[in-house]
Scaffold this motif. Structure first.
Motif, PDB file in Angstrom:
ATOM      1  N   ARG A 169       0.832  -1.205   0.000  1.00 45.03           N
ATOM      2  CA  ARG A 169       0.000   0.000   0.000  1.00 45.03           C
ATOM      3  C   ARG A 169       0.866   1.253   0.000  1.00 45.03           C
ATOM      4  NH1 ARG A 169      -5.012   0.387   4.002  1.00 45.03           N
ATOM      5  NH2 ARG A 169      -5.911  -0.779   2.265  1.00 45.03           N
ATOM      6  N   ARG A 170       1.933   1.236   0.793  1.00 50.02           N
ATOM      7  CA  ARG A 170       2.825   2.396   0.801  1.00 50.02           C
ATOM      8  C   ARG A 170       3.441   2.622  -0.574  1.00 50.02           C
ATOM      9  NH1 ARG A 170       7.348   4.591   4.974  1.00 50.02           N
ATOM     10  NH2 ARG A 170       8.473   5.888   3.478  1.00 50.02           N
ATOM     11  N   TRP A 173       0.932   4.312  -2.780  1.00 50.20           N
ATOM     12  CA  TRP A 173       0.816   5.742  -2.465  1.00 50.20           C
ATOM     13  C   TRP A 173       2.026   6.518  -2.978  1.00 50.20           C
ATOM     14  CZ3 TRP A 173      -0.925   5.349   3.391  1.00 50.20           C
ATOM     15  CH2 TRP A 173      -2.215   4.801   3.438  1.00 50.20           C
ATOM     16  N   GLU A 174       3.210   5.949  -2.821  1.00 52.03           N
ATOM     17  CA  GLU A 174       4.419   6.641  -3.265  1.00 52.03           C
ATOM     18  C   GLU A 174       4.420   6.827  -4.781  1.00 52.03           C
ATOM     19  OE1 GLU A 174       7.421   4.127  -1.646  1.00 52.03           O
ATOM     20  OE2 GLU A 174       7.641   5.316   0.182  1.00 52.03           O
ATOM     21  N   ALA A 176       1.760   7.095  -6.645  1.00 50.03           N
ATOM     22  CA  ALA A 176       0.777   8.141  -6.938  1.00 50.03           C
ATOM     23  C   ALA A 176       1.351   9.523  -6.646  1.00 50.03           C
ATOM     24  CB  ALA A 176      -0.495   7.910  -6.119  1.00 50.03           C
ATOM     25  N   ALA A 177       2.119   9.639  -5.552  1.00 45.07           N
ATOM     26  CA  ALA A 177       2.757  10.914  -5.223  1.00 45.07           C
ATOM     27  C   ALA A 177       3.775  11.298  -6.287  1.00 45.07           C
ATOM     28  CB  ALA A 177       3.412  10.835  -3.845  1.00 45.07           C
ATOM     29  N   LEU A 184       5.452  12.443  -0.484  1.00 46.23           N
ATOM     30  CA  LEU A 184       4.366  11.599   0.009  1.00 46.23           C
ATOM     31  C   LEU A 184       3.492  12.332   1.017  1.00 46.23           C
ATOM     32  CD1 LEU A 184       2.967   8.876   0.078  1.00 46.23           C
ATOM     33  CD2 LEU A 184       4.647   8.110   1.775  1.00 46.23           C
ATOM     34  N   TRP A 187       1.252  14.828  -0.695  1.00 43.70           N
ATOM     35  CA  TRP A 187       0.209  14.133  -1.462  1.00 43.70           C
ATOM     36  C   TRP A 187      -0.891  13.616  -0.540  1.00 43.70           C
ATOM     37  CZ3 TRP A 187      -1.442   9.014  -1.317  1.00 43.70           C
ATOM     38  CH2 TRP A 187      -2.308   8.633  -2.352  1.00 43.70           C
ATOM     39  N   MET A 188      -0.513  13.031   0.595  1.00 47.88           N
ATOM     40  CA  MET A 188      -1.502  12.497   1.535  1.00 47.88           C
ATOM     41  C   MET A 188      -2.399  13.608   2.080  1.00 47.88           C
ATOM     42  SD  MET A 188       0.823   9.683   3.602  1.00 47.88           S
ATOM     43  CE  MET A 188      -0.550   9.171   4.647  1.00 47.88           C
ATOM     44  N   VAL A 191      -4.874  14.659  -0.633  1.00 49.93           N
ATOM     45  CA  VAL A 191      -5.938  13.666  -0.826  1.00 49.93           C
ATOM     46  C   VAL A 191      -6.933  13.714   0.323  1.00 49.93           C
ATOM     47  CG1 VAL A 191      -6.411  11.198  -0.916  1.00 49.93           C
ATOM     48  CG2 VAL A 191      -4.539  12.143  -2.262  1.00 49.93           C
TER      49      VAL A 191
END
Length: 212
Positions: A169-170, A173-174, A176-177, A184, A187-188, A191
């Protein structure tokens, strides 16, 4: 002795009398002459620091190339090297923020990192001042904080959140960032803010419908 460990001898000229000095270096060590003048020792340190900073820019550009050219495969390629992915992501983030034409050779990548989250015009202003004043990275950081922190006597509330997530999952996310061209954490936050706004707007629409 393995080939990678064979010493590489480098001759430098300096000192008050223009004397020659020979350095011996390999992958894991640097051997200096027994009687090296302080000015030469200082110059060597400056050269080493400049070389190390150049490598961070090179690594950042290298990862940016992989992200753009091989978006589906670059992460696996990095995992097969001895390089730390999170460190490389930081280098790449800064490299994207500062294309080669905007980088200041007289300042380190860490100087650029201090202003990377600011608007481009503000970035340039701080970098100009740091270069003209010969500021260290820490001095630049101190002055930015002094200029941006209101002098109200009240300290801003800081909340730290910890999440337990899987490595997969990390990694998702990375990636996507990376595609959003931000780190990261930023980005979080973006979102989460967007999700909160959608939730608030949804409740407001429901209230309007109920009132009708």
């Amino acid at each position: 002795m393995r080939g990678a460990d064979r010493p590489d001898r480098v001759r430098i000229v300096g000192g008050r009398a223009g004397r020659n000095f020979e350095l011996s270096r390999n992958q894991t060590s640097l051997a200096l002459p027994a009687r090296l003048p302080i000015d030469m020792w200082t110059r060597i340190g400056q050269d080493l620091g400049a070389a190390a900073d150049s490598v961070t820019w090179w690594l950042g550009d290298w990862l940016v190339y992989g992200q753009d050219r091989y978006p589906e495969r670059y992460r696996r390629a990095i995992d097969e090297t001895a390089l730390d992915y999170q460190t490389l992501r930081n280098y790449a983030w800064i490299a994207r923020k500062f294309p080669p034409g905007r980088r200041r050779p007289a300042l380190s990548m860490q100087h650029h990192a201090e202003v990377a989250s600011l608007d481009p015009e503000v970035q340039d202003n701080w970098l100009d001042r740091a270069q003209q004043g010969g500021w260290s990275r820490n001095e630049l950081r101190r002055r930015i904080r002094a200029a941006t922190t209101p002098d109200t006597g009240a300290r801003p509330l800081s909340v730290e959140l910890r999440l337990a997530v899987t490595q997969a999952r990390r990694g998702l996310w990375e990636d996507a960032a990376d595609r959003a061209n931000c780190d990261l954490s930023a980005w979080m936050l973006a979102v989460l803010d967007a999700a909160a706004r959608r939730g608030t707007e949804g409740r407001d629409r429901l209230r309007i419908a109920d009132a009708g």
